[in-house]
Design an enzyme around this catalytic site. Structure first.
Site, PDB file in Angstrom:
ATOM      1  N   SER A 176       3.138  -2.331  10.431  1.00 16.33           N
ATOM      2  CA  SER A 176       4.573  -2.373  10.735  1.00 16.33           C
ATOM      3  C   SER A 176       5.260  -3.679  10.334  1.00 16.33           C
ATOM      4  O   SER A 176       6.126  -4.174  11.054  1.00 16.33           O
ATOM      5  CB  SER A 176       4.829  -2.047  12.208  1.00 16.33           C
ATOM      6  OG  SER A 176       4.471  -0.704  12.462  1.00 16.33           O
ATOM      7  N   GLU A 206      -5.448  -5.420  10.346  1.00 13.19           N
ATOM      8  CA  GLU A 206      -4.422  -4.407  10.613  1.00 13.19           C
ATOM      9  C   GLU A 206      -4.783  -3.642  11.888  1.00 13.19           C
ATOM     10  O   GLU A 206      -5.628  -2.740  11.847  1.00 13.19           O
ATOM     11  CB  GLU A 206      -4.353  -3.400   9.458  1.00 13.19           C
ATOM     12  CG  GLU A 206      -4.001  -4.001   8.129  1.00 13.19           C
ATOM     13  CD  GLU A 206      -3.454  -2.950   7.179  1.00 13.19           C
ATOM     14  OE1 GLU A 206      -2.297  -3.087   6.775  1.00 13.19           O
ATOM     15  OE2 GLU A 206      -4.155  -1.979   6.865  1.00 13.19           O
ATOM     16  N   GLY A 227       2.234   2.001  10.794  1.00 16.24           N
ATOM     17  CA  GLY A 227       3.203   3.088  10.694  1.00 16.24           C
ATOM     18  C   GLY A 227       3.887   3.444  12.010  1.00 16.24           C
ATOM     19  O   GLY A 227       4.536   4.481  12.108  1.00 16.24           O
ATOM     20  N   ASN A 245       0.869  -1.170   0.000  1.00 18.37           N
ATOM     21  CA  ASN A 245       0.000   0.000   0.000  1.00 18.37           C
ATOM     22  C   ASN A 245       0.911   1.226   0.000  1.00 18.37           C
ATOM     23  O   ASN A 245       1.512   1.557   1.017  1.00 18.37           O
ATOM     24  CB  ASN A 245      -0.885  -0.042   1.260  1.00 18.37           C
ATOM     25  CG  ASN A 245      -1.746   1.201   1.398  1.00 18.37           C
ATOM     26  OD1 ASN A 245      -1.811   2.028   0.490  1.00 18.37           O
ATOM     27  ND2 ASN A 245      -2.404   1.334   2.544  1.00 18.37           N
ATOM     28  N   LEU A 246       1.029   1.867  -1.156  1.00  9.24           N
ATOM     29  CA  LEU A 246       1.974   2.991  -1.282  1.00  9.24           C
ATOM     30  C   LEU A 246       1.394   4.302  -0.746  1.00  9.24           C
ATOM     31  O   LEU A 246       2.105   5.317  -0.691  1.00  9.24           O
ATOM     32  CB  LEU A 246       2.423   3.134  -2.739  1.00  9.24           C
ATOM     33  CG  LEU A 246       3.057   1.875  -3.362  1.00  9.24           C
ATOM     34  CD1 LEU A 246       3.471   2.127  -4.811  1.00  9.24           C
ATOM     35  CD2 LEU A 246       4.256   1.394  -2.550  1.00  9.24           C
ATOM     36  N   LYS A 247       0.124   4.281  -0.386  1.00  7.31           N
ATOM     37  CA  LYS A 247      -0.547   5.454   0.227  1.00  7.31           C
ATOM     38  C   LYS A 247      -0.348   6.712  -0.628  1.00  7.31           C
ATOM     39  O   LYS A 247      -0.360   6.635  -1.846  1.00  7.31           O
ATOM     40  CB  LYS A 247      -0.074   5.633   1.669  1.00  7.31           C
ATOM     41  CG  LYS A 247      -0.241   4.343   2.465  1.00  7.31           C
ATOM     42  CD  LYS A 247      -0.088   4.512   3.941  1.00  7.31           C
ATOM     43  CE  LYS A 247      -0.261   3.161   4.624  1.00  7.31           C
ATOM     44  NZ  LYS A 247      -0.226   3.220   6.069  1.00  7.31           N
ATOM     45  N   HIS A 299      -9.581   0.544   4.711  1.00  4.44           N
ATOM     46  CA  HIS A 299      -8.296   0.810   5.361  1.00  4.44           C
ATOM     47  C   HIS A 299      -8.510   1.771   6.529  1.00  4.44           C
ATOM     48  O   HIS A 299      -9.333   2.692   6.441  1.00  4.44           O
ATOM     49  CB  HIS A 299      -7.281   1.392   4.367  1.00  4.44           C
ATOM     50  CG  HIS A 299      -5.907   1.468   4.952  1.00  4.44           C
ATOM     51  ND1 HIS A 299      -5.512   2.527   5.730  1.00  4.44           N
ATOM     52  CD2 HIS A 299      -4.878   0.602   4.924  1.00  4.44           C
ATOM     53  CE1 HIS A 299      -4.273   2.307   6.152  1.00  4.44           C
ATOM     54  NE2 HIS A 299      -3.875   1.140   5.672  1.00  4.44           N
TER      55      HIS A 299
HETATM   56  P1  PGA Z   1       2.643   0.171   7.692  1.00  6.37           P
HETATM   57  O1  PGA Z   1       1.190   0.360   7.023  1.00  6.37           O
HETATM   58  O2  PGA Z   1       3.245  -1.041   7.067  1.00  6.37           O
HETATM   59  O3  PGA Z   1       3.362   1.431   7.396  1.00  6.37           O
HETATM   60  O4  PGA Z   1       2.403  -0.030   9.155  1.00  6.37           O
HETATM   61  C1  PGA Z   1       0.380  -0.751   6.757  1.00  6.37           C
HETATM   62  C2  PGA Z   1      -0.900  -0.300   6.109  1.00  6.37           C
HETATM   63  O5  PGA Z   1      -1.354   0.823   6.396  1.00  6.37           O
HETATM   64  O6  PGA Z   1      -1.499  -1.029   5.310  1.00  6.37           O
END
Ligand code: PGA
Length: 235
Positions: free
Chosen positions: A193, A157, A163, A6-8, A88
């Site tokens: 994470s 998640e 994050g 997920n590159l956001k 999400h």
């Molecule tokens: P992260 O994000 O790996 O930076 O914790 C995961 C996600 O939001 O899907």
């Protein structure tokens, strides 16, 4: 196994193109036969030919119309996109998407035959209320969702792990996954994470079918290493 990035709201159109090329090249060179999904920022969507599948991080439940700032099916169809991320935690908590809207999106894109990666997970305040309350909270995130949809992938998640560098213990991940698997037999990914340093042990857990990776996936090299680990586990 399923490995998803997920590159956001990161990378430019040009950088995304290089990213996809790099990952694609790696998969081919290393004979990775796992399911690899990449969700770039919406402005970076494009047609992609190859093994990895490009999906959208969001879309409005409409073909087209007056929905300022959103994209609909028409904009996805142009690039042959048939995979979507729904629910999400950043869309639930930052953008304020309700379970009702998520269910609407889910059903709209389900009817179009999309592969749906549907995310669930609890914030820390809920986790602190104890296991029962936490499972109740997560169960409510399944409302209006067809858990037997054939093109469904679920991602667990924990919001507090996204994050932050924090993760539940491996035992906790496996036992929550075991409970969630009773709700749906869809493949169940863990996210929050996941890094090169913990990806393999997370993926090796009995009830984990793959990973959804945010920050660590921004480096194509790291994401490729995780794809390689998945290939080594090959389950
Ligand atoms: P992260 O994000 O790996 O930076 O914790 C995961 C996600 O939001 O899907």
């Amino acid at each position: 196994m399923i490995i998803a990035a997920n590159l956001k709201t990161n990378l430019t159109r040009e950088k995304t193109l290089h990213y996809l090329q790099e990952v694609e090249h790696f998969l081919e060179q290393n004979g990775v036969s796992q399911e690899v999904l990449v969700f770039p920022a919406i402005s970076n969507l494009n047609s992609h030919k190859g093994q990895l599948v490009v999906g959208t991080q969001n879309a409005y439940p409409a073909i087209n119309g007056a929905f300022t700032g959103e994209i609909g099916y028409e904009q996805l169809e142009e690039f042959g996109i048939k995979t979507i991320l729904i629910g999400h935690s950043e869309r639930r908590h930052i953008l304020g998407e309700t379970q009702e809207l998520l269910a609407l999106k889910f059903n709209f894109y389900k009817n179009l035959g999309f592969k749906i990666v549907y995310c669930v997970g609890e914030p820390l305040s809920v986790r602190e209320l104890g296991h029962e309350k936490m499972m109740e909270y997560i169960s409510a995130q399944y409302e209006g969702i067809d858990t037997s949809y054939e093109n469904l992938i679920i991602a667990y998640e924990p919001v507090w792990a996204i994050g932050t560098g924090l993760t539940p213990t491996l035992e906790e991940i496996d036992s929550i996954h075991k409970e969630l698997k009773v709700k749906s037999s869809a493949p169940l990914l863990y996210g929050g994470s996941v890094k090169v340093t913990n990806a393999k042990e997370v993926m090796a857990l009995e009830n984990v079918d793959g990973i959804l990776v945010g920050s660590a996936a921004l480096y194509a090299e790291h994401f490729c290493t995780m794809c390689m680990y998945a290939q080594e586990l090959d389950k």
